[in-house]
Scaffold this motif. Structure first.
Motif, PDB file in Angstrom:
ATOM      1  N   SER A  44      -6.150   6.356   1.591  1.00  0.00           N
ATOM      2  CA  SER A  44      -6.613   6.748   2.946  1.00  0.00           C
ATOM      3  C   SER A  44      -5.465   6.452   3.846  1.00  0.00           C
ATOM      4  O   SER A  44      -5.462   5.491   4.918  1.00  0.00           O
ATOM      5  CB  SER A  44      -7.761   5.823   3.476  1.00  0.00           C
ATOM      6  OG  SER A  44      -8.654   6.206   2.661  1.00  0.00           O
ATOM      7  N   VAL A  45      -4.453   7.154   3.872  1.00  0.00           N
ATOM      8  CA  VAL A  45      -3.368   6.928   4.620  1.00  0.00           C
ATOM      9  C   VAL A  45      -3.395   6.882   6.181  1.00  0.00           C
ATOM     10  O   VAL A  45      -2.981   5.969   6.870  1.00  0.00           O
ATOM     11  CB  VAL A  45      -1.756   7.979   4.222  1.00  0.00           C
ATOM     12  CG1 VAL A  45      -0.770   7.556   5.228  1.00  0.00           C
ATOM     13  CG2 VAL A  45      -1.641   7.695   2.822  1.00  0.00           C
ATOM     14  N   GLY A  46      -3.993   8.106   6.442  1.00  0.00           N
ATOM     15  CA  GLY A  46      -4.158   8.163   8.161  1.00  0.00           C
ATOM     16  C   GLY A  46      -5.269   7.160   8.441  1.00  0.00           C
ATOM     17  O   GLY A  46      -4.691   6.449   9.501  1.00  0.00           O
ATOM     18  N   PHE A  97     -11.189  -3.033   3.214  1.00  0.00           N
ATOM     19  CA  PHE A  97     -11.545  -2.154   2.198  1.00  0.00           C
ATOM     20  C   PHE A  97     -10.655  -0.986   2.169  1.00  0.00           C
ATOM     21  O   PHE A  97     -10.741  -0.245   0.928  1.00  0.00           O
ATOM     22  CB  PHE A  97     -12.960  -1.540   2.640  1.00  0.00           C
ATOM     23  CG  PHE A  97     -14.123  -2.477   2.526  1.00  0.00           C
ATOM     24  CD1 PHE A  97     -14.763  -2.686   1.597  1.00  0.00           C
ATOM     25  CD2 PHE A  97     -14.323  -3.390   3.386  1.00  0.00           C
ATOM     26  CE1 PHE A  97     -15.887  -3.682   1.354  1.00  0.00           C
ATOM     27  CE2 PHE A  97     -15.521  -4.372   3.475  1.00  0.00           C
ATOM     28  CZ  PHE A  97     -16.269  -4.630   2.362  1.00  0.00           C
ATOM     29  N   LEU A  98      -9.863  -0.594   3.077  1.00  0.00           N
ATOM     30  CA  LEU A  98      -8.820   0.114   3.164  1.00  0.00           C
ATOM     31  C   LEU A  98      -7.750  -0.072   1.715  1.00  0.00           C
ATOM     32  O   LEU A  98      -7.050   0.757   1.711  1.00  0.00           O
ATOM     33  CB  LEU A  98      -8.088   0.863   4.265  1.00  0.00           C
ATOM     34  CG  LEU A  98      -9.147   1.302   5.346  1.00  0.00           C
ATOM     35  CD1 LEU A  98      -8.431   1.602   6.627  1.00  0.00           C
ATOM     36  CD2 LEU A  98      -9.717   2.864   4.570  1.00  0.00           C
ATOM     37  N   ASN A 139       1.043  -1.038  -0.002  1.00  0.00           N
ATOM     38  CA  ASN A 139       0.112   0.037   0.020  1.00  0.00           C
ATOM     39  C   ASN A 139       0.747   1.356   0.011  1.00  0.00           C
ATOM     40  O   ASN A 139       0.356   2.333   0.430  1.00  0.00           O
ATOM     41  CB  ASN A 139      -0.852  -0.051   1.052  1.00  0.00           C
ATOM     42  CG  ASN A 139      -2.083  -0.850   1.127  1.00  0.00           C
ATOM     43  OD1 ASN A 139      -3.227  -0.319   0.400  1.00  0.00           O
ATOM     44  ND2 ASN A 139      -2.056  -2.124   1.505  1.00  0.00           N
ATOM     45  N   ASN A 140       2.171   0.987  -0.330  1.00  0.00           N
ATOM     46  CA  ASN A 140       3.037   2.210  -0.840  1.00  0.00           C
ATOM     47  C   ASN A 140       3.497   2.948   0.476  1.00  0.00           C
ATOM     48  O   ASN A 140       3.812   4.017   0.686  1.00  0.00           O
ATOM     49  CB  ASN A 140       2.487   3.094  -1.589  1.00  0.00           C
ATOM     50  CG  ASN A 140       1.829   2.776  -2.948  1.00  0.00           C
ATOM     51  OD1 ASN A 140       2.752   2.034  -3.558  1.00  0.00           O
ATOM     52  ND2 ASN A 140       0.599   3.030  -3.268  1.00  0.00           N
ATOM     53  N   PHE A 141       3.741   2.078   1.657  1.00  0.00           N
ATOM     54  CA  PHE A 141       4.234   2.564   2.882  1.00  0.00           C
ATOM     55  C   PHE A 141       5.878   2.425   2.737  1.00  0.00           C
ATOM     56  O   PHE A 141       6.149   1.249   2.485  1.00  0.00           O
ATOM     57  CB  PHE A 141       3.689   2.209   4.035  1.00  0.00           C
ATOM     58  CG  PHE A 141       2.413   2.672   4.485  1.00  0.00           C
ATOM     59  CD1 PHE A 141       2.169   3.584   5.506  1.00  0.00           C
ATOM     60  CD2 PHE A 141       1.179   2.220   4.000  1.00  0.00           C
ATOM     61  CE1 PHE A 141       1.078   4.238   5.701  1.00  0.00           C
ATOM     62  CE2 PHE A 141       0.022   2.940   4.290  1.00  0.00           C
ATOM     63  CZ  PHE A 141      -0.054   3.900   5.189  1.00  0.00           C
TER      64      PHE A 141
END
Length: 397
Positions: A95-97, A89-90, A35-37
């Protein structure tokens, strides 16, 4: 019969929960990366989650009564279930936060449940055997979850690709089973003697064995984490294992350790506790010393293998006899103290492992062996004190 039924229900509930932890926890960091972290962000999220867990576990130990623990766990499990469902669903959203918050909640709820299982069992039964059963159940079924993920990740079943998010969804199904079983467990109504109370420092300091056990718990965790805190990096960089080979190696050894732990509990526990400690820690210590002196890759791999293999065995002798010294009303708060001590030891050990990792493989095991000198000495001394205490008690009778 009712007591045995409730005891088994808790262990089954723990089994489903552990499968969920093994399946999802093994891929949580990779899910975040997907998720691109960045790695630094992932590390910060996990650190914050662990820190908050320690604080909340302490508060639960201080304020939650033992006869209310089941209700607390139901709420925590329900929150974790809803949160994991929301995480599905995230996935692949911006929706990074919300993802950060949900991961922190996921870690906190996981640690709360893990630390509260044995205190819940003590409302029904409290023996060294059930303590080991609880730990072995967690280890075995966590590895089952990891195995499930390792076998099916990346494969397509009925046209559905099993990716990290699919593992998250399946893990939540096992969590739902765990919640249903917990709802049907009936715990004993607490008597005045069994009601939970916060354990005070005066109570601990009156019992020399409890003080020594907490020190042993801290030093033992530091020793283990100093040598094996970075297992995957050690296996892939120093031993040139591929990621898949390293994962399969750790999984196989972990499963064998679970099986041996079960067999040792029933059939292979020596009558002499000194011999038991020597088997569990003495052989590991010698392996680490030889690995340090020889600096030989093959010998070091043998030392790692034995260390993991013996890790889940004989906890009825190493831990349960000390934890079960406490009255039921102190079980929850003392269990939390032990877990907090263990978390601290792990943090120190992993930090030292990282420093030694840069210096060379042998130094990780050499430093761990130094800590093990104190760990083994404390273990022998605690056995001596227990035997002397038992002898004195017989003379008084």
């Amino acid at each position: 019969m009712k007591k045995i039924k409730n005891e088994n229900q808790i262990l089954i509930m723990l089994a489903f929960f552990s499968i969920s932890v093994g399946l999802w926890g093994n891929f949580r960091q990779l899910w975040l990366q997907d998720n691109n972290f960045a790695v630094t962000n992932i590390s910060n999220i996990l650190s914050i989650g662990t820190l908050i867990s320690v604080v909340i576990i302490g508060l639960i130990g201080k304020y939650v009564k033992l006869d209310k623990l089941k209700n607390t766990l139901v709420i925590v499990l329900l929150v974790k279930f809803i949160n994991m469902f929301w995480l599905c669903f995230l996935n692949n959203t911006s929706s990074v936060g919300q993802i950060k918050l949900s991961i922190i909640i996921d870690i906190v709820t996981e640690y709360i449940i893990i630390t509260s299982i044995y205190p819940l069992i003590t409302t029904i039964v409290k023996t060294g055997t059930i303590y080991s059963k609880r730990r072995l159940t967690e280890y075995l079924f966590r590895d089952v979850g990891i195995l499930f993920g390792g076998v099916f990740i990346g494969k397509s079943i009925a046209g559905i690709l099993i990716n990290y998010n699919a593992c998250l969804f399946i893990a939540n199904i096992f969590l739902m089973f765990s919640l249903f079983i917990l709802l049907n467990i009936k715990v004993n109504r607490a008597t005045d003697n069994d009601k939970h109370e916060e354990i005070s420092s005066k109570y601990i300091f009156k019992d020399r064995l409890l003080i020594l056990y907490l020190i042993y718990n801290l030093i033992g965790t530091i020793a283990m984490s100093t040598a094996l805190g970075l297992k995957m990096l050690t296996l892939t960089n120093y031993f040139n294992f591929s990621d898949s080979v390293a994962t399969n190696y750790l999984l196989v050894i972990g499963l064998l350790a679970d099986i041996f732990g079960i067999i040792a509990l029933k059939y292979l526990t020596p009558k002499n506790d000194y011999l038991t400690i020597t088997i569990k820690f003495g052989i590991r210590f010698l392996g680490y010393i030889v690995a340090f002196i020889s600096n030989n890759i093959a010998i070091t791999l043998i030392a790692i293998t034995w260390s993991i293999f013996i890790s889940t065995a004989y906890e009825n002798i190493c831990d349960a006899v000390y934890i079960n010294r406490l009255e039921n009303k102190y079980q929850l708060s003392f269990s939390n103290i032990c877990h907090i001590t263990r978390f601290l030891g792990e943090a120190i050990g992993v930090f030292l492992c990282g420093i030694m990792y840069e210096k060379g493989l042998r130094y990780m095991f050499g430093l761990s062996a130094l800590f093990m000198i104190f760990q083994i000495s404390l273990s022998y001394y605690m056995i001596y004190l227990r035997k002397r205490e038992k002898k004195h008690h017989k003379q008084m009778i």
